[in-house]
Each structure stands twice: as structure tokens, then as C-alpha cells.
Scaffold this active site. Structure first.
Site, short mmCIF file in Angstrom:
data_model
loop_
_atom_site.label_atom_id
_atom_site.label_comp_id
_atom_site.label_asym_id
_atom_site.label_seq_id
_atom_site.Cartn_x
_atom_site.Cartn_y
_atom_site.Cartn_z
N HIS A 117 -19.16 4.10 -6.62
CA HIS A 117 -18.25 3.35 -7.49
C HIS A 117 -18.75 1.92 -7.72
O HIS A 117 -18.33 1.26 -8.65
CB HIS A 117 -16.83 3.32 -6.88
N ASN A 177 -32.89 8.75 1.09
CA ASN A 177 -32.08 8.44 -0.09
C ASN A 177 -31.67 9.75 -0.79
O ASN A 177 -32.51 10.62 -1.03
CB ASN A 177 -32.88 7.55 -1.04
N GLN A 198 0.87 -1.20 0.00
CA GLN A 198 0.00 0.00 0.00
C GLN A 198 0.90 1.24 0.00
O GLN A 198 1.95 1.23 -0.62
CB GLN A 198 -0.95 -0.01 1.21
N CYS A 247 -0.82 17.13 9.81
CA CYS A 247 -1.14 18.53 9.51
C CYS A 247 -0.72 18.80 8.07
O CYS A 247 0.41 18.44 7.72
CB CYS A 247 -0.28 19.48 10.34
N ARG A 296 -25.84 3.36 10.02
CA ARG A 296 -24.62 4.11 9.69
C ARG A 296 -24.65 5.50 10.33
O ARG A 296 -23.66 5.97 10.89
CB ARG A 296 -24.45 4.25 8.18
N MET A 299 -15.39 6.05 4.97
CA MET A 299 -14.66 7.29 4.69
C MET A 299 -15.58 8.50 4.75
O MET A 299 -15.24 9.54 5.30
CB MET A 299 -13.99 7.21 3.31
N TYR A 311 -16.51 13.66 -4.97
CA TYR A 311 -15.53 13.24 -3.97
C TYR A 311 -14.90 11.90 -4.32
O TYR A 311 -14.74 11.03 -3.46
CB TYR A 311 -16.13 13.24 -2.56
P1 NAD Z 1 -19.04 2.96 2.44
O1 NAD Z 1 -19.54 1.91 1.53
O2 NAD Z 1 -18.48 2.60 3.76
O3 NAD Z 1 -20.23 4.03 2.71
C1 NAD Z 1 -21.15 4.47 1.73
C2 NAD Z 1 -22.41 4.98 2.44
O4 NAD Z 1 -23.32 5.50 1.47
C3 NAD Z 1 -23.15 3.87 3.20
O5 NAD Z 1 -23.35 4.27 4.53
C4 NAD Z 1 -24.48 3.73 2.44
O6 NAD Z 1 -25.56 3.37 3.27
C5 NAD Z 1 -24.65 5.12 1.86
N1 NAD Z 1 -25.50 5.17 0.66
C6 NAD Z 1 -25.45 4.35 -0.42
N2 NAD Z 1 -26.37 4.74 -1.33
C7 NAD Z 1 -26.99 5.83 -0.82
C8 NAD Z 1 -28.02 6.68 -1.31
N3 NAD Z 1 -28.57 6.49 -2.52
N4 NAD Z 1 -28.41 7.72 -0.54
C9 NAD Z 1 -27.86 7.92 0.69
N5 NAD Z 1 -26.89 7.12 1.20
C10 NAD Z 1 -26.46 6.10 0.44
O7 NAD Z 1 -17.99 3.80 1.57
P2 NAD Z 1 -16.88 4.88 2.09
O8 NAD Z 1 -15.64 4.16 2.53
O9 NAD Z 1 -17.52 5.84 3.02
O10 NAD Z 1 -16.51 5.61 0.71
C11 NAD Z 1 -17.53 6.35 0.03
C12 NAD Z 1 -17.10 6.69 -1.37
O11 NAD Z 1 -16.16 7.77 -1.36
C13 NAD Z 1 -16.42 5.55 -2.09
O12 NAD Z 1 -16.92 5.48 -3.41
C14 NAD Z 1 -14.96 5.95 -2.06
O13 NAD Z 1 -14.22 5.37 -3.11
C15 NAD Z 1 -15.07 7.45 -2.18
N6 NAD Z 1 -13.83 8.18 -1.88
C16 NAD Z 1 -13.56 8.75 -0.67
C17 NAD Z 1 -12.39 9.49 -0.46
C18 NAD Z 1 -12.06 10.17 0.83
O14 NAD Z 1 -10.97 10.72 0.97
N7 NAD Z 1 -12.93 10.20 1.80
C19 NAD Z 1 -11.46 9.62 -1.47
C20 NAD Z 1 -11.75 9.02 -2.68
C21 NAD Z 1 -12.92 8.31 -2.86
#
Ligand code: NAD
Length: 559
Positions: free
Chosen positions: A263, A238, A126, A406, A197, A173, A318
Site C-alpha cells: 500500500h 525479494n 477505532q 473464535c 523481520r 500483520m 490480502y
Molecule cells: P509491515 O510493514 O509491518 O510488513 C511488511 C513486510 O513486507 C516487511 O517485513 C517488509 O520487509 C516486507 N517486504 C516489503 N517489500 C518486500 C518485497 N518486495 N519482498 C519481500 N518482502 C518485502 O506491514 P504489515 O502490518 O505486516 O501489513 C502488510 C500489508 O498487509 C499491509 O499493506 C496491510 O495493509 C495489509 N493488510 C493486512 C491485513 C491482515 O488482516 N493481516 C488486512 C488488510 C490489509
């Protein structure tokens, strides 16, 4: 896995290795595998799928033994998590050199990688797993915080106070979003389809409230923004229903984004028009119908984001793939709003800013408090840093050795490093401090689908930069230096480098710290100036980063 055992970093002021450079590597290797820090420590997996700290427990033991026994001017060579040699070098040289997961480009596929892994020839490192500078989930929160800080800087005069953000998804995330927004002074309305969640974020202190209805949530957040209060509120609903509903009502947030797991149309995004339970049943019984409904919902969701953008909301993707899904479902202009690296992170990278982090090798939380105080005193005018440090020390739960992250830039990192050197030299902290960073940084990564997407000069896939970065850090005296392949986005898609320097409070260590923390971010400034970014060019000129060709006169960006 055979030989699994619980490890934690040794603490205290006495080292078991013959130099603090080696001792720092030893403690940070252990820290990466601390059960508080690592996701699956029994398998030596730290985070990010299969990101390992060492190839197996035998290799782990051999690394530890090598670090303890080698002379202060020896260098340990680690090949994909396995120690392969101890060489005599000199006292400015790194104590450890690491290469993880690298393959000749034609063989750089997940299939080949798995073959080589099965043969016991390699390991997936990683970014910070195999380079021994992972510090737990603080990194995700701070990255999200830094993104919203940059949103505030670019659009709202440096603070989100008086503004409100609409987003969705409170998962692994995405759950960092409410705390990152309130940390920047703003109010957040977070749409999450799964009540468990939302509840988890509330329980963990990342979210302030869950509203009974959209009306209640909206009223609360709008009032908070008017009053300048930093409050985060979830609405269980939703996003494909709520976002268009706001468009219909003519309600325009200040900022709109989304972190539903778009994704993945089958196992991530939840379609609207059915209850969550019905959706989960449909996912199991009729997967193709589920995917169709999810894609249709994502098109509606993305269309509403475009409409909110047209109504004046600052709108960005995002990194969750929503735009691509929506485009495939017929939203031709889905990419009219930008992705987060392009819009907010790249300007930070261009001035050499990135995820600077440190760990107090003593293990004493008082040392972390002293470093936090020192950062606040050293950068009194850096309002986002002031806000982040105060916020993090109150809200972030520590994991493993006391550590902090930071985002600071070129010219600031070596100042911080020298202040830490002073703290160690004067005894204000009880033991040396390991100072490193994520590989996701300004000059240390080539990753065309993430960090280097859409570079101005088209240099997205040019991987000379991370290799040069590792060489520069080696030449500057980092305590350990690493070159990895495949971190963040997977095998075949990225090449990146890392460094850690241990501040020991000696003259020699001051020299190394100053050189490393000057030259490492300088490579970020140079990389972006070379690609034609104005901030990079200005930074290079303003701070006197020397480039033999006057930036702006050479290369495709300038023809
Ligand atoms: P996760 O699967 O843990 O959480 C996704 C959340 O979205 C779940 O709680 C789910 O219930 C909710 N959800 C799904 N469909 C929905 C809808 N239609 N309406 C409302 N809520 C809905 O995923 P994660 O780890 O939190 O990542 C989220 C996304 O962000 C991923 O696609 C990830 O690749 C992307 N991402 C995040 C970062 C970052 O820095 N935080 C960077 C790049 C990509």
C-alpha cells in the site's frame, strides 16, 4: 499525557460496581489500557493509530466512578470517550451506551475531525478501543487463520494438510501468516526481504525455520506438503525475484497471496535489483527513483501472481494494495484475482459468522481453560474450531484478562453464550464472562473499501445496517452497545457498531445472552440475504430468520 498511570483490570469474584454489567464494562475498560494489551497506554491509545479507550484521564476516572456508583438499573451515556450522563432505565437495558467519533457526513473528513479533536470535542475510538473489547494481537492471528480456513473449505475439502502456500511479507500483520497456515495443517513458504523481520517471527514462535536459499526452502516445503506436515519456512529474498522465478521453473504452489506493505510505495514495499541496504539508502536519498523502482517491482510481482493463478494456484490479494499499484504500473489485468474479504470472508459473514470473543472477568487462566473445553465439547463437529482452539491454547500468548476469539456463526453464538452462562451458574468458572466481538462483523459495519467492498446489490456505502445493529443489540439487552465512525479504514470511510453482553449465570442474564447472541448475528444473515447472497438466503431460510419480504424477491439484486 497528564495524569498517566498504569492500570490493569480488577480481578477476582468480588465486584466494586452494583451490577456485573457495569463491573464487566469497568474491567474491560481497564483491560484495554493494560500495558500488556495497549500500544500506548499513557496516552490512552489502545491500538490502530490513535484508537483510544477514553478521551483523557479525567474522563477515564469519571467513567470508573460512574460505573461504580450507578444503580443496577442505570445507564451511563458516553460521548466520544467522555461520560455525559447517568440515566434511570431498567434492568434489561444496557449499562453503558457509547457513541465515538461520529460526525455529520459533510463534516466527516480527517481535517474536520482533527479540528474537533483539538477543541476537545471528540476522540477516535477505532473499533474495539473505545468500545472496551480489544483483546490484543490474538485477533490478527485468528482473522488470518479464519481466512486460510475458508481457503481450505472452498478449495481443499476443509484442510490445508498436504498443500503449500506461497506468500511474502513477515511484518506486523503479515507475520501471522506462517502460524495461520500451519494451524490449518498446511506448509508455507514465506518470502521476506528483511532478515531481521524473519528472525523476529522465528523468535516469537510464529515461524518454524529460515532456509539458506530458495532451493533449500522450496525443497523443504514441497517435501513437507507431500508428507502432510505443517511447517513454515522463510526465505530471505525479494518477492519480485522469487515469485517470477517459480513461474520460470514451472513450480506452482497450491495457494498464493502476499502481505508485503504494497500500500506504500515509498515507506513499505522494497524494490528488487538492489540489496536491502542499498534500497534503504535510495529511499532516503532519491525517493522518486525509489518509488519508480518499487512500482516496477510490484508490477513484476503481481504479474507473477497472475501467472501462478493461470497455472492453477488459488490466488488472492490480502488487502495490501498490490493490485492497484500494479495496475497503475501497467498491469491491466491486475484485478483478475480477488481480494480476501470478497473471496473468503463474505461467505462467512453471509451465514452470520464473525469474530466472537470473550474475556474471563475473574482473571483466572483456569476459567479460560474451562471455556476452551466447553467450546470444544459444544462444537465437536466443527473441525476448524476444534483445530483453532487446540492450537490457540498451545501457541497464543495471553495479554491482559484471559480471553479467546473464535469465528462462530448464527445459531452457534447463542449456544456458546448459554454454555458460558451454565459455567458461571454452576461455579465451573469463578466469575462472569464478558462476551463480545469486533465491529468487523457480519451485520455491524458499512465500509466500502473493506468489509462491504463490492456488495452484490451495490449497497457498499449504505450505513443503515450498523445503526440498526446497534439498536437491535440495545433492544435485546446487551450490557454495552457502541456506534463508531472511521474504524479500520479512517474518518469518512466507515460506520460500525459493537456489543458486549456479560454472562452472569442468572435467569435474567441468560435471557439477555440468548437474545443478543441470536439477534446480533441474525442482522448479519439478514444484511447478506437482503443483498442477494445465496449463503445468506439459504441460512435465513434454513434457520428461520424471519424476513417480511421473501428474500430473493425484492431489491436490485433480484431484478
Ligand atoms: P509491515 O510493514 O509491518 O510488513 C511488511 C513486510 O513486507 C516487511 O517485513 C517488509 O520487509 C516486507 N517486504 C516489503 N517489500 C518486500 C518485497 N518486495 N519482498 C519481500 N518482502 C518485502 O506491514 P504489515 O502490518 O505486516 O501489513 C502488510 C500489508 O498487509 C499491509 O499493506 C496491510 O495493509 C495489509 N493488510 C493486512 C491485513 C491482515 O488482516 N493481516 C488486512 C488488510 C490489509
Amino acid at each position: 499525557m497528564d495524569g498517566a498511570r498504569e492500570v490493569r483490570a480488577p480481578r477476582g469474584t468480588q465486584r466494586s460496581a452494583n451490577s456485573w454489567g457495569a463491573e464487566g464494562a469497568l474491567r474491560m475498560l481497564h483491560n484495554n489500557l493494560d500495558p500488556e494489551v495497549a500500544e500506548r497506554p499513557d496516552d490512552l491509545v489502545v491500538y490502530g493509530g490513535n484508537g483510544r479507550a477514553a478521551r483523557d484521564w479525567r474522563c477515564f476516572d469519571a467513567i470508573v466512578e460512574s460505573l461504580r456508583s450507578m444503580a443496577p438499573d442505570d445507564t451511563l451515556v458516553v460521548q466520544s470517550g467522555k461520560p455525559v450522563g447517568i440515566l434511570r432505565t431498567h434492568d434489561m437495558a444496557p449499562r453503558v451506551l457509547i457513541a465515538n467519533s461520529n460526525l455529520v457526513p459533510k463534516w466527516a473528513t480527517p481535517e474536520h475531525f482533527r479540528e474537533f479533536e483539538d477543541l476537545g470535542l471528540t476522540m477516535y475510538g477505532q473499533m474495539t478501543a473505545g468500545s472496551w473489547i480489544y483483546i490484543g494481537t490474538q485477533g490478527i492471528l485468528q482473522g488470518t487463520y479464519a481466512t486460510f480456513t475458508e481457503v481450505a473449505n472452498q478449495h481443499f475439502g476443509g484442510t490445508l494438510s498436504g498443500r503449500w502456500v506461497l506468500t511474502a511479507g513477515l511484518g506486523g500483520m503479515g507475520g501471522a501468516q506462517p502460524l495461520a497456515v500451519t494451524g490449518n495443517g498446511g506448509a508455507a513458504l514465506c518470502v521476506e526481504v528483511d532478515p531481521t523481520r524473519a528472525q523476529r517471527r522465528l523468535d516469537h514462535g510464529y515461524l518454524d525455520e529460515i532456509a539458506d536459499s530458495l532451493d533449500a526452502g522450496l525443497a523443504r516445503v514441497e517435501a513437507a506438503a507431500r508428507a502432510g506436515d505443517a511447517v513454515s519456512v522463510a526465505v530471505v529474498a525479494n518477492a519480485a525475484d522469487v515469485f517470477p522465478e517459480l513461474v520460470r521453473r514451472g513450480v506452482t504452489p497450491d495457494v498464493v497471496t502476499d502481505q508485503t506493505s504494497a500500500h506504500d510505495a515509498l515507506n513499505g514495499y522494497v524494490p528488487n535489483g538492489v540489496s536491502l541496504d542499498e534500497a534503504l539508502e535510495l529511499r532516503r536519498t532519491k525517493p522518486s527513483e525509489y518509488v519508480e523502482r518499487a512500482q516496477a517491482a510490484m508490477a513484476v510481482h503481481c504479474r507473477a501472481m497472475l501467472d501462478l493463478q493461470a497455472a492453477g494456484a488459488v490466488t488472492f490479494d490480502y488487502g495490501n494494495g498490490l493490485r492497484g499499484q500494479a495496475r497503475d504500473a501497467g498491469v491491466a489485468d491486475a484485478f483478475d484475482y480477488p481480494g480476501f474479504v470478497l473471496a473468503y470472508i463474505r461467505p462467512l459473514f453471509s451465514r452470520g459468522a464473525g469474530p466472537f470473543r470473550w474475556a474471563c472477568l475473574s482473571g483466572d487462566p483456569k476459567d479460560l481453560a474451562a471455556t476452551d473445553d466447553a467450546m470444544l465439547a459444544t462444537f465437536p463437529d466443527d473441525e476448524p474450531l476444534q483445530r483453532w482452539v487446540r492450537f490457540a491454547r498451545e501457541k497464543v500468548k495471553g495479554q491482559g484478562l484471559p480471553s479467546r476469539i473464535c469465528w462462530v456463526g448464527y445459531g452457534e453464538r447463542h449456544r456458546a453464550g448459554l454454555v458460558f452462562e451454565d459455567l458461571v451458574a454452576s461455579g465451573a468458572v469463578s466469575a462472569p464472562i464478558a462476551i463480545g466481538r469486533d465491529h468487523l462483523d457480519a451485520g455491524s459495519v458499512a465500509s466500502p473499501e473493506r468489509e462491504t467492498e463490492g456488495m452484490r446489490d451495490g449497497s457498499d456505502a449504505i450505513a443503515d445496517w450498523p445503526l440498526l445493529n446497534a439498536l437491535v443489540n440495545t433492544a435485546s439487552g446487551a450490557s454495552w452497545v457502541s456506534i463508531h465512525h472511521g474504524g479500520g479504514v479512517g474518518i469518512g470511510k466507515s460506520i460500525h457498531a459493537g456489543q458486549v453482553v456479560v454472562a452472569e449465570g442468572t435467569d435474567l442474564s441468560r435471557r439477555k445472552t440468548e437474545l443478543v447472541l441470536t439477534n446480533d448475528p441474525a442482522m448479519g444473515v439478514i444484511r447478506h440475504a437482503d443483498a442477494g447472497y445465496d449463503i445468506g438466503l439459504d441460512t435465513a431460510r434454513d434457520v428461520g430468520v424471519r424476513m417480511p419480504l421473501e428474500p430473493g424477491t425484492h431489491g436490485p439484486a433480484w431484478q
